[in-house]
Design an enzyme around this catalytic site. Sequence first.
Site, short mmCIF file in Angstrom:
data_model
loop_
_atom_site.label_atom_id
_atom_site.label_comp_id
_atom_site.label_asym_id
_atom_site.label_seq_id
_atom_site.Cartn_x
_atom_site.Cartn_y
_atom_site.Cartn_z
N GLU A 196 0.83 -1.21 0.00
CA GLU A 196 0.00 0.00 0.00
C GLU A 196 0.86 1.26 0.00
O GLU A 196 1.03 1.92 1.04
CB GLU A 196 -0.96 0.01 1.20
N GLU A 288 -6.55 -7.13 -1.40
CA GLU A 288 -6.97 -6.97 -0.01
C GLU A 288 -8.31 -6.25 0.05
O GLU A 288 -8.50 -5.23 -0.61
CB GLU A 288 -5.92 -6.17 0.78
#
Length: 366
Positions: A196, A288
């Site tokens: 991320e 995710e």
Amino acid sequence: MVLRRVPIIVAVATAALLSTGAAVAPTLSTTTIATHEAPAAVPDDAQAAAPQAVSPQAVTPVEANGQLSVCGVRLCNEQGKQVQLRGMSTHGTQWYSQCVDDTSLDTLAYDWNADVMRISTYVQEDGYETDPARFTALVNQYIDMLSERGLYAIVDWHMLDPGDPNFNLERAKTFFTAVAERNNGRNNIIYEVANEPNGVSWQTIKSYHEQIVPVVRAKDPDAVILLGTRAWSSLGVSDGASESEVVNNPVNASNVMYTFHFYAASHGQEYLDALSRAADRIPMFITEFGTQDYAGEGANDFAMAQRYLDLAAQKKISWTNWNFSDDHRSGAVFTEGTCGSGSYGTDRLKEAGGWIRDQIRTPDDF
């Protein structure tokens, strides 16, 4: 359509013991079937009470699909058929390695009928940087366990804080060189090179990707590589941008896909629309997501999550859910104290765990 893996649990007890009415635990044995027809459904409460004595069917996801590749904007198997993988992500292995054992993976593979598991190796937060050899060995151990069950393995470089992936560039080169060199003979490995990225521009993230992709390619030239996008892999939406920055300025590499993360209670229509538009232009993979808020906590928004998964099914976007652990948060699939107990039945699932198990058990048509 190939055969799905359907476990059959056979209880064997002698007639004499049954006639006595004694409380005798049955002897369990397993068998496999080679038919397109599944056996009669077993009620969830019966499954919950049953031991996890399972055996794979003849065809596993990896046997059915072989080496994956990117074809156009989709993920395809070695026959060129578009496929969608469904599965789970581990929690950080520095905290919840006890949740990945033979019994839990048997449950994931043979009861949940998953195709893939994402192995989340945190870089900071007491992760890889504290003991590179240990965490690299742990990834390899999990790859071996998943390979034995015919599942795909996503090797997730879980950089998060600091958000600039270049901060960990040299560590990433060391890690991916070691993992790719050790596993380059396998056809079930997918590499996610930046979980991320956040707080930096897409151009900065792109520069990192264009440095790390050749490192993986040098050792494993055929593997699919997953590339993190700006603003916590939101395609930039969480920073007020849109998918256009990636669509119009893609990474200079082939056989790659771009990642998208969402949490249904926090990420609404704007995020869903960006994913939908992006998936028509560039290869996307949801590595995710959760049915809760962005921290994996709070109430579940199954309605919004279902809209995302309906879109993913329509556009063949693969996904892994966060997370396969017994963390106290609502986003962990198991109730606290489950991991290491030897029992991962449906009676140990939180509400989100039961929901995601049902989603995974509805397979793609490969």
